[in-house]
Design an enzyme around this catalytic site. Sequence first.
Site, PDB file in Angstrom:
ATOM      1  N   LYS A  61      -0.150   3.664  -2.650  1.00 43.82           N
ATOM      2  CA  LYS A  61      -1.190   4.691  -2.552  1.00 43.82           C
ATOM      3  C   LYS A  61      -0.623   6.112  -2.471  1.00 43.82           C
ATOM      4  O   LYS A  61      -1.354   7.073  -2.743  1.00 43.82           O
ATOM      5  CB  LYS A  61      -2.092   4.413  -1.347  1.00 43.82           C
ATOM      6  CG  LYS A  61      -2.921   3.132  -1.459  1.00 43.82           C
ATOM      7  CD  LYS A  61      -3.815   2.947  -0.260  1.00 43.82           C
ATOM      8  CE  LYS A  61      -4.711   1.732  -0.372  1.00 43.82           C
ATOM      9  NZ  LYS A  61      -3.986   0.455  -0.190  1.00 43.82           N
ATOM     10  N   SER A 121      -5.442   3.428   4.517  1.00 46.01           N
ATOM     11  CA  SER A 121      -5.090   2.458   3.479  1.00 46.01           C
ATOM     12  C   SER A 121      -6.321   1.741   2.929  1.00 46.01           C
ATOM     13  O   SER A 121      -6.301   0.527   2.691  1.00 46.01           O
ATOM     14  CB  SER A 121      -4.081   1.440   4.020  1.00 46.01           C
ATOM     15  OG  SER A 121      -3.169   1.070   3.028  1.00 46.01           O
ATOM     16  N   SER A 130       0.787  -1.239   0.000  1.00 44.18           N
ATOM     17  CA  SER A 130       0.000   0.000   0.000  1.00 44.18           C
ATOM     18  C   SER A 130       0.817   1.286   0.000  1.00 44.18           C
ATOM     19  O   SER A 130       0.242   2.373  -0.059  1.00 44.18           O
ATOM     20  CB  SER A 130      -0.952   0.013   1.197  1.00 44.18           C
ATOM     21  OG  SER A 130      -2.027  -0.866   0.975  1.00 44.18           O
ATOM     22  N   LYS A 132       3.360   6.573   4.899  1.00 47.16           N
ATOM     23  CA  LYS A 132       2.473   5.546   4.334  1.00 47.16           C
ATOM     24  C   LYS A 132       3.018   4.181   4.719  1.00 47.16           C
ATOM     25  O   LYS A 132       4.220   3.932   4.645  1.00 47.16           O
ATOM     26  CB  LYS A 132       2.389   5.650   2.806  1.00 47.16           C
ATOM     27  CG  LYS A 132       1.322   4.737   2.221  1.00 47.16           C
ATOM     28  CD  LYS A 132      -0.064   5.216   2.567  1.00 47.16           C
ATOM     29  CE  LYS A 132      -1.132   4.133   2.397  1.00 47.16           C
ATOM     30  NZ  LYS A 132      -1.128   3.119   3.473  1.00 47.16           N
TER      31      LYS A 132
END
Length: 352
Positions: free
Chosen positions: A130, A184, A127, A289
């Site tokens: 993202k 997420s 993720s 992140k």
Amino acid sequence: MVKKTLMSKAGGALIALMLVSGVAHAAHAGAAKKHGKKSKAQSSKVVAAASAERTVKRVMMVNGKRKVVYQRMMVAAPAVPTMGDLAGLSQTHDPLDLKSNVALVLDQSNAEVLFEKNSDVALPIASITKMMTGLVVVEAGQDMDEVLTVTDEDVDREKFSSSRLKVGSKLTRANMLHIALMSSENRAASALGRHYPGGKPAFVEAMNAKARELGMTDTHYVDSSGLSKMNVASARDLAKLAMAAYQQPLLRQYSTDVKAIVEANGKPMQFGTTNHLVASPDWSIGLQKTGFINEAGRCMMMQAVIEGRAVIMVFLDSKGKQARAADAGRMRKWLEALKPASLSAPSYSTGM
């Protein structure tokens, strides 16, 4: 020269492993499509068999009387090796005893490498993908107040991950971006890509084009969520992405919010961060992140200020839920213990 050769071997081995894994996945998917529900039932049996049961005899005293009790215990299935493990990166050791197979720390002001470990090897990034999704959305200048709808196309049929967004949920683009970065949310990230001019294929191409623009030569994207193991990048590439994303105030805000209430279909829903470090008073984090899929292990990318110095940290392929945060803590203590003038750039590469 030696380091470059080692990295090339590691990268080549990893690509070969991913291709073999991809063929196996395709064969499994084909069988599942052919056999339908039967295939799912068989998969469940395999999972159940992987976690063997055993009975343990225990002797207890109850009200002064001896009592024999038999308890069933589950034996956990062995851990699934990550792509980094398969490439031999776990053989690399470092003085901080990091649990991540890959690590990189840069001085944000001048891109000086302060610490690196297998930082040139491209691995699945889960993720962390993202963040590039967010950068493409923001730079495209799309209307953040436009209402987007989650459809059946956004349902994860690769990893079968859960989501709090039901099919039919309507959120603004801003809220989709917010929970994609903070929590997420995979369906939100999928919806963002699908509502790009030209749809998902055009969005993925825009992601790869941005990667090329930033000089992320070891990076490749195939989706906007990071659920695919084919979304890969090196730690060095992700540091470039972090520095570019940090220039966007919205990405800094959304990725570092601890929690937020967003409206879905006119009803409030509360979401929280996937990175507990952003709520810690011991940390000053400006962008972050996290990510996880089995092939990638636990991953984290973030910007933080340590001893007055802004740094970019990347940890890939950590083992255990708290490992990436623990590695960040070890790295922070290491940086705090050194005077800026004495900071060096140790490099620990795979011995393949």
